[in-house]
Design an enzyme around this catalytic site. Structure first.
Site, short mmCIF file in Angstrom:
data_model
loop_
_atom_site.label_atom_id
_atom_site.label_comp_id
_atom_site.label_asym_id
_atom_site.label_seq_id
_atom_site.Cartn_x
_atom_site.Cartn_y
_atom_site.Cartn_z
N LYS A 175 0.82 -1.21 0.00
CA LYS A 175 0.00 0.00 0.00
C LYS A 175 0.86 1.26 0.00
CE LYS A 175 -4.28 -1.94 1.78
NZ LYS A 175 -5.31 -1.95 2.84
N ARG B 7 -3.11 -10.38 5.18
CA ARG B 7 -3.74 -10.37 3.85
C ARG B 7 -2.71 -9.80 2.88
NH1 ARG B 7 -6.65 -6.83 0.51
NH2 ARG B 7 -8.31 -7.84 -0.69
#
Length: 298
Positions: free
Chosen positions: A241, A275
């Site tokens: 991210k 995740r």
């Protein structure tokens, strides 16, 4: 320095942390950290390397992730990157249901997760073979989702996000000076609603990157262990991210080493599920975490 909330202390959890998940009759132990592989059936996910274009490619990629050590395969049909527009449940189901059914048939021992905000999609996905519902909205974007969950008999991932992807990054000023307490209280309130409704297998996710600044994201990660007091397993989704790669002046495509470093830190802070886009490297982080935990402290 340890984090000290300025206005309140965190209460003890009314429930012990669940170490077993009931996935529609199949029990899954959380006595060691697990890895969830990301499988995006969307044309606009922020990381191009995660996009899948066909059912066969989804089955093949799921098999690769499972062989690398993933326990969950998280199948999503709608991008949740900042600024992304919501699509309808019908369009989402058209994108993901064939792949969920095919993955469940080809890999019957796998635990397929459906990444959705919609009750209709959750119902259809579980019927197609999904064993977990992963919802970025905490039930806020579909009022039918929470009432639907008890009948599905699968675990539910409860994540914090202000607003929706289209406007969440315009809401980063809502936490005041204490993002940890704000997110903790939100998850505790929602967790109470789910418990009262009869949903007991709940996993919590503080929502890294969803309506937070980079500083707020790192504050949450630095204090992740406090969320264990909610009495539920912790999932963390930080893979590649922008709060990882932008401060380093790199790109999502070159951020795997930095992501892996933070995964190890998250495991040390108590994360139960990672995740990730890159399963093999995350599994290596789990193994190293376990070696560190077993090493004597002199």
């Amino acid at each position: 320095m340890n984090y000290e909330p300025p206005q309140r202390t965190f209460p003890a959890a009314p429930y012990l942390s669940a170490m077993t998940l009931n996935c529609n009759g199949r029990l899954l132990s959380l006595t060691r950290p697990l890895v969830m592989g990301i499988l995006n059936l969307t044309p606009d996910s922020f990381y191009a390397g995660s996009r899948i274009a066909s059912v066969q490619q989804a089955v093949d990629r799921a098999g690769e992730m499972l062989a690398a050590g993933a326990t969950f395969i998280d199948v999503g049909g709608m991008s949740s990157r900042p600024g992304a527009e919501l699509i309808s449940a019908a369009e989402e189901m058209d994108r993901i249901l064939p792949s969920i059914a095919a993955i469940a048939a080809a890999h019957p021992a796998s635990f397929v997760s459906v990444d959705t905000i919609y009750a209709a999609t959750a119902r259809a996905a579980v019927s197609a073979g999904a064993a977990l519902v992963n919802d970025i909205s905490a039930g806020n974007l579909d009022p039918d989702l929470f009432p639907t969950l008890p009948g599905l008999r699968v675990p539910y991932v409860l994540m914090h996000m202000p607003g929706q992807p289209t406007d969440m990054q315009q809401r980063t000023d809502q936490y005041g000076s204490d993002v940890v307490t704000s997110v903790w209280d939100f998850l505790a309130r929602k967790l109470g609603q789910l418990r009262a409704a009869g949903v007991h297998d709940v996993i919590v996710d503080p929502g890294w990157g969803f309506g937070k600044t980079a500083e707020q994201n790192y504050t949450l990660l630095r204090n992740l262990a406090l969320f264990r007091q909610l009495g539920a397993p912790l999932l963390l989704g930080i893979s590649r991210k922008s709060s990882i790669w932008r401060p380093l002046g790199i790109t999502a495509e070159t951020s795997l080493p930095a992501t892996t470093a933070l995964h190890l830190y998250a495991l040390q802070q108590g994360a139960n599920i990672l995740r990730v886009h890159d399963v093999a490297e995350a599994v290596q982080s789990v193994h190293l975490h376990e070696l560190l935990a077993a090493a004597p402290h002199i």
